[in-house]
Each structure stands twice: as structure tokens, then as C-alpha cells.
Design a protein around this motif. Structure first.
Motif, PDB file in Angstrom:
ATOM      1  N   LEU A 262      -8.825  -1.084   0.055  1.00 55.67           N
ATOM      2  CA  LEU A 262      -9.104   0.253  -0.481  1.00 55.67           C
ATOM      3  C   LEU A 262      -8.180   0.466  -1.674  1.00 55.67           C
ATOM      4  N   ALA A 263      -8.737   0.660  -2.848  1.00 53.02           N
ATOM      5  CA  ALA A 263      -7.910   0.786  -4.050  1.00 53.02           C
ATOM      6  C   ALA A 263      -7.217   2.138  -4.093  1.00 53.02           C
ATOM      7  N   CYS A 264      -5.912   2.080  -4.298  1.00 47.98           N
ATOM      8  CA  CYS A 264      -5.104   3.295  -4.459  1.00 47.98           C
ATOM      9  C   CYS A 264      -4.929   3.536  -5.957  1.00 47.98           C
ATOM     10  N   SER A 265      -4.671   2.444  -6.688  1.00 48.03           N
ATOM     11  CA  SER A 265      -4.501   2.521  -8.144  1.00 48.03           C
ATOM     12  C   SER A 265      -5.112   1.252  -8.733  1.00 48.03           C
ATOM     13  N   SER A 266      -5.747   1.384  -9.896  1.00 54.09           N
ATOM     14  CA  SER A 266      -6.378   0.201 -10.521  1.00 54.09           C
ATOM     15  C   SER A 266      -5.314  -0.779 -11.008  1.00 54.09           C
ATOM     16  N   ALA A 267      -4.056  -0.334 -11.088  1.00 54.73           N
ATOM     17  CA  ALA A 267      -2.979  -1.215 -11.551  1.00 54.73           C
ATOM     18  C   ALA A 267      -2.451  -2.114 -10.434  1.00 54.73           C
ATOM     19  N   THR A 268      -2.777  -1.814  -9.186  1.00 54.59           N
ATOM     20  CA  THR A 268      -2.234  -2.595  -8.074  1.00 54.59           C
ATOM     21  C   THR A 268      -2.812  -4.004  -8.065  1.00 54.59           C
ATOM     22  N   ARG A 269      -1.914  -4.995  -7.894  1.00 54.60           N
ATOM     23  CA  ARG A 269      -2.348  -6.400  -7.828  1.00 54.60           C
ATOM     24  C   ARG A 269      -2.063  -7.034  -6.470  1.00 54.60           C
ATOM     25  N   SER A 270      -0.984  -6.587  -5.798  1.00 55.51           N
ATOM     26  CA  SER A 270      -0.688  -7.151  -4.474  1.00 55.51           C
ATOM     27  C   SER A 270      -0.156  -6.047  -3.565  1.00 55.51           C
ATOM     28  N   GLU A 271      -0.251  -6.306  -2.266  1.00 56.75           N
ATOM     29  CA  GLU A 271       0.098  -5.251  -1.291  1.00 56.75           C
ATOM     30  C   GLU A 271       0.751  -5.877  -0.060  1.00 56.75           C
ATOM     31  N   LEU A 272       1.736  -5.159   0.479  1.00 54.19           N
ATOM     32  CA  LEU A 272       2.406  -5.582   1.720  1.00 54.19           C
ATOM     33  C   LEU A 272       2.357  -4.427   2.715  1.00 54.19           C
ATOM     34  N   VAL A 273       1.895  -4.714   3.919  1.00 52.64           N
ATOM     35  CA  VAL A 273       1.884  -3.714   4.990  1.00 52.64           C
ATOM     36  C   VAL A 273       2.680  -4.281   6.165  1.00 52.64           C
ATOM     37  N   VAL A 274       3.704  -3.553   6.593  1.00 53.33           N
ATOM     38  CA  VAL A 274       4.538  -3.986   7.718  1.00 53.33           C
ATOM     39  C   VAL A 274       4.501  -2.897   8.789  1.00 53.33           C
ATOM     40  N   LEU A 275       4.111  -3.298   9.989  1.00 51.74           N
ATOM     41  CA  LEU A 275       3.984  -2.327  11.085  1.00 51.74           C
ATOM     42  C   LEU A 275       5.355  -1.882  11.583  1.00 51.74           C
TER      43      LEU A 275
END
Ligand code: SME
Length: 159
Positions: free
Chosen positions: A96-109
Motif C-alpha cells: 500500500l503506497a504511503c508516498s510515491s517517493a518510498t522505495r523500501s520498507e521495514l516492518v518489525v512486530l
């Protein structure tokens, strides 16, 4: 500031009487400022209805204030019970795009065993921004926050 120093700082704040909400906001700020690759840093909390809702964050406002479990990278992390390191979001079908500038994402529970309280979500404008040492540091902060969520829950139950 590295992850261990952030946890020490959070413990000082906790011992000085900071509220739980203040601790969450400080954690987001300290984490965001710890690495220039972090362009959006926030916490999504998991409510009893299995919906993630946006807590404190730093970065551009997002339309994704609520995310259902199973949706997006954030909701998939909860559904699958595992952290997500997405080196190139353009290749991630469930993104799900938050910003068009985002290239990578990290999610830690933020979890205590099977119990998931929340998650740390970090977006970067760089491809593959999150190496294993960054991931380990964010996991250390997530473990500290899991303890804070647990303490907050115990206090609310006692009140
Ligand atoms: N990219 C996330 C949505 C949250 S925004 O990045 C802040 C996802 O795919 O779940």
C-alpha cells in the motif's frame, strides 16, 4: 544514537515518570533521527478487532490510518506473524503506497510471543535501505516497546 542507547534513553524517561504515550512518541522520534535513510517512521497499533491503526509517526501524512490484518505489507506482517523487509516496494504486490517517493520498507512486530501489540513501520526513499544490522537494532527497540506495552496493559487492568 544506536538502538542500545535509544533503549537506555527510553528506560530513563520511563523511570522519570513519562506516560506510555510519551514513551511511544519518543521512541519514534529517536528511531527516526537515528538513521538518515529513515524517511517515514511510525507505530501501528493492533486493536482487538484485528485492525491496525496509526499511532505516533514522523514523515509525510498517510491515507493509511487504518489497515486491516492481511492487507498491505503492514497487515501481512501481522497475518503471517513475521517481520517484513521489502528491499524494493515496486516488486511487492501486496504493498500500500504511503508516498510515491518510498522505495523500501521495514516492518518489525512489537510482540510478546504470539501476542502482537503493534508494529514499527519505516519507509525509505532508498532501495534496499535496511541491512541486517539496522533490522537487529529496530528489533531491539521493538522488544523494549513490547515490555512497555505489557506494563501499560497490566497497569490499566489494575486501575
Ligand atoms: N506501506 C504500508 C502502508 C503504510 S505506509 O507505508 C505508512 C503497507 O503496505 O502496508
Amino acid at each position: 544514537m544506536d538502538a542500545a542507547a535509544i533503549c537506555t534513553q527510553l528506560s530513563h524517561l520511563q523511570n522519570s515518570g513519562a506516560t506510555f504515550d510519551e514513551l511511544l512518541s519518543h521512541a519514534v522520534r529517536l528511531l527516526h533521527e537515528s538513521n538518515e535513510r529513515f524517511d517515514w517512521t511510525g507505530i501501528y497499533e493492533l486493536d482487538p478487532g484485528q485492525m491496525l491503526h496509526l499511532g505516533p509517526f514522523i514523515g509525510a501524512p498517510t491515507d493509511h490510518v487504518f489497515i486491516a490484518v492481511g492487507h498491505g505489507v503492514c497487515g501481512s506482517a501481522v497475518a503471517e506473524g513475521c517481520n517484513k523487509n521489502i528491499p524494493d516496494v515496486s516488486k511487492e504486490p501486496n504493498y500500500l503506497a504511503c508516498s510515491s517517493a518510498t522505495r523500501s520498507e521495514l516492518v518489525v512486530l512489537i510482540r510478546d510471543g504470539d501476542r502482537i501489540y503493534a508494529q514499527i513501520d519505516i519507509d525509505s526513499h532508498q532501495v534496499d535501505a535496511f541491512d541486517s544490522s539496522i533490522e537487529s537494532g529496530v528489533e531491539m527497540i521493538a522488544r523494549w516497546l513490547a515490555g512497555a506495552y505489557h506494563s501499560d496493559e497490566v497497569q490499566k487492568q489494575a486501575a
